[in-house]
Write a protein that holds these residues in place. Structure first.
Motif, PDB file in Angstrom:
ATOM      1  N   SER A   9      35.771  51.325  86.333  1.00 43.18           N
ATOM      2  CA  SER A   9      35.481  51.025  84.942  1.00 43.18           C
ATOM      3  C   SER A   9      34.339  50.008  84.916  1.00 43.18           C
ATOM      4  O   SER A   9      34.531  48.834  84.657  1.00 43.18           O
ATOM      5  N   ALA A  10      33.164  50.507  85.274  1.00 43.08           N
ATOM      6  CA  ALA A  10      32.009  49.613  85.444  1.00 43.08           C
ATOM      7  C   ALA A  10      31.127  49.635  84.202  1.00 43.08           C
ATOM      8  O   ALA A  10      31.103  50.624  83.472  1.00 43.08           O
ATOM      9  N   PRO A  11      30.374  48.563  83.980  1.00 40.94           N
ATOM     10  CA  PRO A  11      29.418  48.574  82.864  1.00 40.94           C
ATOM     11  C   PRO A  11      28.361  49.661  83.040  1.00 40.94           C
ATOM     12  O   PRO A  11      28.194  50.225  84.121  1.00 40.94           O
ATOM     13  N   ALA A  12      27.637  49.925  81.980  1.00 47.36           N
ATOM     14  CA  ALA A  12      26.598  50.962  82.010  1.00 47.36           C
ATOM     15  C   ALA A  12      25.476  50.603  82.978  1.00 47.36           C
ATOM     16  O   ALA A  12      25.188  49.431  83.215  1.00 47.36           O
ATOM     17  N   VAL A  13      24.854  51.628  83.523  1.00 51.59           N
ATOM     18  CA  VAL A  13      23.700  51.469  84.410  1.00 51.59           C
ATOM     19  C   VAL A  13      22.573  52.331  83.843  1.00 51.59           C
ATOM     20  O   VAL A  13      22.758  53.526  83.603  1.00 51.59           O
ATOM     21  N   LEU A  14      21.424  51.728  83.615  1.00 54.76           N
ATOM     22  CA  LEU A  14      20.279  52.454  83.073  1.00 54.76           C
ATOM     23  C   LEU A  14      19.399  52.943  84.210  1.00 54.76           C
ATOM     24  O   LEU A  14      19.215  52.256  85.207  1.00 54.76           O
ATOM     25  N   MET A  15      18.873  54.146  84.046  1.00 51.78           N
ATOM     26  CA  MET A  15      18.047  54.768  85.085  1.00 51.78           C
ATOM     27  C   MET A  15      16.619  54.986  84.587  1.00 51.78           C
ATOM     28  O   MET A  15      16.394  55.769  83.661  1.00 51.78           O
ATOM     29  N   LEU A  69      27.158  42.263  81.701  1.00 52.39           N
ATOM     30  CA  LEU A  69      26.140  42.755  82.629  1.00 52.39           C
ATOM     31  C   LEU A  69      25.856  44.233  82.381  1.00 52.39           C
ATOM     32  O   LEU A  69      26.724  44.983  81.928  1.00 52.39           O
ATOM     33  N   VAL A  70      24.639  44.640  82.688  1.00 52.21           N
ATOM     34  CA  VAL A  70      24.213  46.036  82.663  1.00 52.21           C
ATOM     35  C   VAL A  70      23.431  46.266  83.947  1.00 52.21           C
ATOM     36  O   VAL A  70      22.652  45.399  84.360  1.00 52.21           O
ATOM     37  N   GLY A  71      23.632  47.413  84.579  1.00 52.09           N
ATOM     38  CA  GLY A  71      22.853  47.732  85.777  1.00 52.09           C
ATOM     39  C   GLY A  71      21.490  48.276  85.396  1.00 52.09           C
ATOM     40  O   GLY A  71      21.367  49.049  84.439  1.00 52.09           O
ATOM     41  N   LEU A  72      20.470  47.881  86.131  1.00 52.08           N
ATOM     42  CA  LEU A  72      19.116  48.413  85.923  1.00 52.08           C
ATOM     43  C   LEU A  72      18.648  49.045  87.224  1.00 52.08           C
ATOM     44  O   LEU A  72      18.681  48.397  88.275  1.00 52.08           O
ATOM     45  N   THR A  73      18.222  50.306  87.159  1.00 52.63           N
ATOM     46  CA  THR A  73      17.804  51.008  88.372  1.00 52.63           C
ATOM     47  C   THR A  73      16.499  51.756  88.124  1.00 52.63           C
ATOM     48  O   THR A  73      16.234  52.228  87.010  1.00 52.63           O
ATOM     49  N   PHE A  74      15.697  51.849  89.180  1.00 47.27           N
ATOM     50  CA  PHE A  74      14.389  52.511  89.120  1.00 47.27           C
ATOM     51  C   PHE A  74      14.304  53.435  90.331  1.00 47.27           C
ATOM     52  O   PHE A  74      14.338  52.970  91.470  1.00 47.27           O
ATOM     53  N   THR A 201      22.981  60.899  88.768  1.00 48.88           N
ATOM     54  CA  THR A 201      22.173  60.998  87.562  1.00 48.88           C
ATOM     55  C   THR A 201      23.087  61.474  86.457  1.00 48.88           C
ATOM     56  O   THR A 201      23.819  62.425  86.669  1.00 48.88           O
ATOM     57  N   GLY A 202      23.040  60.856  85.324  1.00 49.47           N
ATOM     58  CA  GLY A 202      23.829  61.350  84.209  1.00 49.47           C
ATOM     59  C   GLY A 202      25.030  60.480  83.941  1.00 49.47           C
ATOM     60  O   GLY A 202      25.624  59.909  84.856  1.00 49.47           O
ATOM     61  N   ASP A 203      25.377  60.392  82.674  1.00 43.71           N
ATOM     62  CA  ASP A 203      26.459  59.509  82.248  1.00 43.71           C
ATOM     63  C   ASP A 203      27.638  60.329  81.752  1.00 43.71           C
ATOM     64  O   ASP A 203      28.342  59.952  80.849  1.00 43.71           O
ATOM     65  N   TYR A 216      20.248  58.089  81.862  1.00 44.28           N
ATOM     66  CA  TYR A 216      18.818  58.406  81.985  1.00 44.28           C
ATOM     67  C   TYR A 216      18.072  57.916  80.748  1.00 44.28           C
ATOM     68  O   TYR A 216      18.488  58.193  79.620  1.00 44.28           O
ATOM     69  N   ILE A 217      16.985  57.184  80.989  1.00 44.68           N
ATOM     70  CA  ILE A 217      16.143  56.708  79.892  1.00 44.68           C
ATOM     71  C   ILE A 217      14.846  57.505  79.925  1.00 44.68           C
ATOM     72  O   ILE A 217      14.088  57.431  80.890  1.00 44.68           O
ATOM     73  N   SER A 218      14.611  58.283  78.869  1.00 42.63           N
ATOM     74  CA  SER A 218      13.427  59.144  78.854  1.00 42.63           C
ATOM     75  C   SER A 218      12.251  58.393  78.232  1.00 42.63           C
ATOM     76  O   SER A 218      12.425  57.344  77.607  1.00 42.63           O
ATOM     77  N   PRO A 219      11.031  58.917  78.431  1.00 42.24           N
ATOM     78  CA  PRO A 219       9.824  58.190  77.988  1.00 42.24           C
ATOM     79  C   PRO A 219       9.841  57.788  76.524  1.00 42.24           C
ATOM     80  O   PRO A 219       9.256  56.778  76.163  1.00 42.24           O
ATOM     81  N   ARG A 220      10.490  58.559  75.660  1.00 37.73           N
ATOM     82  CA  ARG A 220      10.426  58.261  74.234  1.00 37.73           C
ATOM     83  C   ARG A 220      11.687  57.612  73.679  1.00 37.73           C
ATOM     84  O   ARG A 220      11.830  57.471  72.473  1.00 37.73           O
ATOM     85  N   ASP A 221      12.632  57.265  74.543  1.00 34.99           N
ATOM     86  CA  ASP A 221      13.877  56.692  74.027  1.00 34.99           C
ATOM     87  C   ASP A 221      13.630  55.307  73.432  1.00 34.99           C
ATOM     88  O   ASP A 221      13.184  54.395  74.117  1.00 34.99           O
ATOM     89  N   GLY A 222      13.941  55.187  72.163  1.00 31.42           N
ATOM     90  CA  GLY A 222      13.809  53.900  71.485  1.00 31.42           C
ATOM     91  C   GLY A 222      15.106  53.122  71.559  1.00 31.42           C
ATOM     92  O   GLY A 222      16.046  53.490  72.265  1.00 31.42           O
ATOM     93  N   ARG A 223      15.135  52.031  70.792  1.00 31.80           N
ATOM     94  CA  ARG A 223      16.280  51.132  70.883  1.00 31.80           C
ATOM     95  C   ARG A 223      17.568  51.783  70.372  1.00 31.80           C
ATOM     96  O   ARG A 223      18.639  51.517  70.891  1.00 31.80           O
TER      97      ARG A 223
END
Ligand SMILES: [Zn+2]
Length: 250
Positions: A9-15, A69-74, A201-203, A216-223
């Motif tokens: 049950s982990a916090p969200a991770v953005l890709m 916390l939120v995970g950030l990944t590249f 990949t994928g939530d 997954y954060i796509s090029p046009r994803d806004g806030r």
């Protein structure tokens, strides 16, 4: 460390992948403008959230201290992680994990058809680590591990870890499946190679320690999209978002 059989049950991770202001064609939709990343990170801060690397996030989960916390990944290890993403992350006091394709350091994303972008050199990988970011493995050749023969899977996960550990002179605990393509054999190979955690990949589903989901954060994803993704993840793993957003944060 946990063997990874339990769902976390982990916090969200953005890709993210590439962070660049370039206007070259982006057929694989992997490029997010640095101003957009800046807006995303500012939004996280407004919600009382801090971005950290995947392994730091999991260590906090292990201690029961991952609230806020939120995970950030590249993914892939593009050179613009160091030149462009790291300064934005530093501005917000955040860290991230960069998953490097170990056999492509100093080369390009030649596993993709279409435009080629530089991957960090070994020196740049060291500089990213020295700036406080986690370097994880994304295999040697960006191989699709699901369904691959066992020897290939073992070589891709083991050799890439050894190469990166030689570069960093430090342990590499994190792994990321190319294309998000994994199966039970791939997850077991990653565990057997000595990694602490791996992400997909994928939530779609809360995963275990070796199949951690990401947004997954796509090029046009806004806030608004970012917030919707965080909320959806929170719902799926039944973790509430901090309710500290000031008025007008969205
Ligand atoms: Zn990749």
């Amino acid at each position: 460390m946990t063997a990874g059989a339990d769902r976390l049950s982990a916090p969200a991770v953005l890709m993210y992948h590439s962070i660049s202001a370039s206007t070259e064609p982006d057929p694989h939709r992997i490029r997010v403008h640095p101003d957009r990343l800046d807006r995303h990170l500012r939004l996280l801060r407004r919600f009382g959230l801090r971005g950290v690397s995947q392994t730091e996030l999991l260590r906090a989960v292990d201690r029961g201290e991952s609230a806020g916390l939120v995970g950030l990944t590249f993914d892939d290890g593009y050179a613009d992680f160091l030149s462009t993403a790291v300064p934005v992350l530093a501005r917000h006091g955040m860290t991230a994990t960069v998953y490097v394709v170990a056999g492509h350091m100093g080369a390009t994303n030649s596993w993709d058809t279409g435009p080629q972008f530089p991957i960090m050199t070994a020196d740049q990988v060291r500089a990213a680590a020295a700036a406080g970011h986690e370097v994880g493995s994304h295999t040697t050749s960006h191989a699709r591990l699901a369904g691959a023969d066992p020897a290939t899977v073992a070589a891709e996960v083991t050799d890439s870890r050894r190469v990166l550990e030689d570069v960093l002179q430090a342990e590499v605990p994190g792994f990321c499946y190319p294309y998000g393509a994994y199966d039970a054999a791939a997850a077991e190979a990653v565990r057997a190679a000595g990694y602490d955690n791996a992400c997909v990949t994928g939530d779609y589903e809360p995963g275990d320690r070796f199949t951690l989901p990401r947004c997954y954060i796509s090029p046009r994803d806004g806030r608004a999209v970012l917030l919707a993704r965080l909320a959806r993840h929170a719902l799926r793993v039944r973790r509430p978002l901090p309710a500290t957003a000031p008025a007008g944060a969205a």
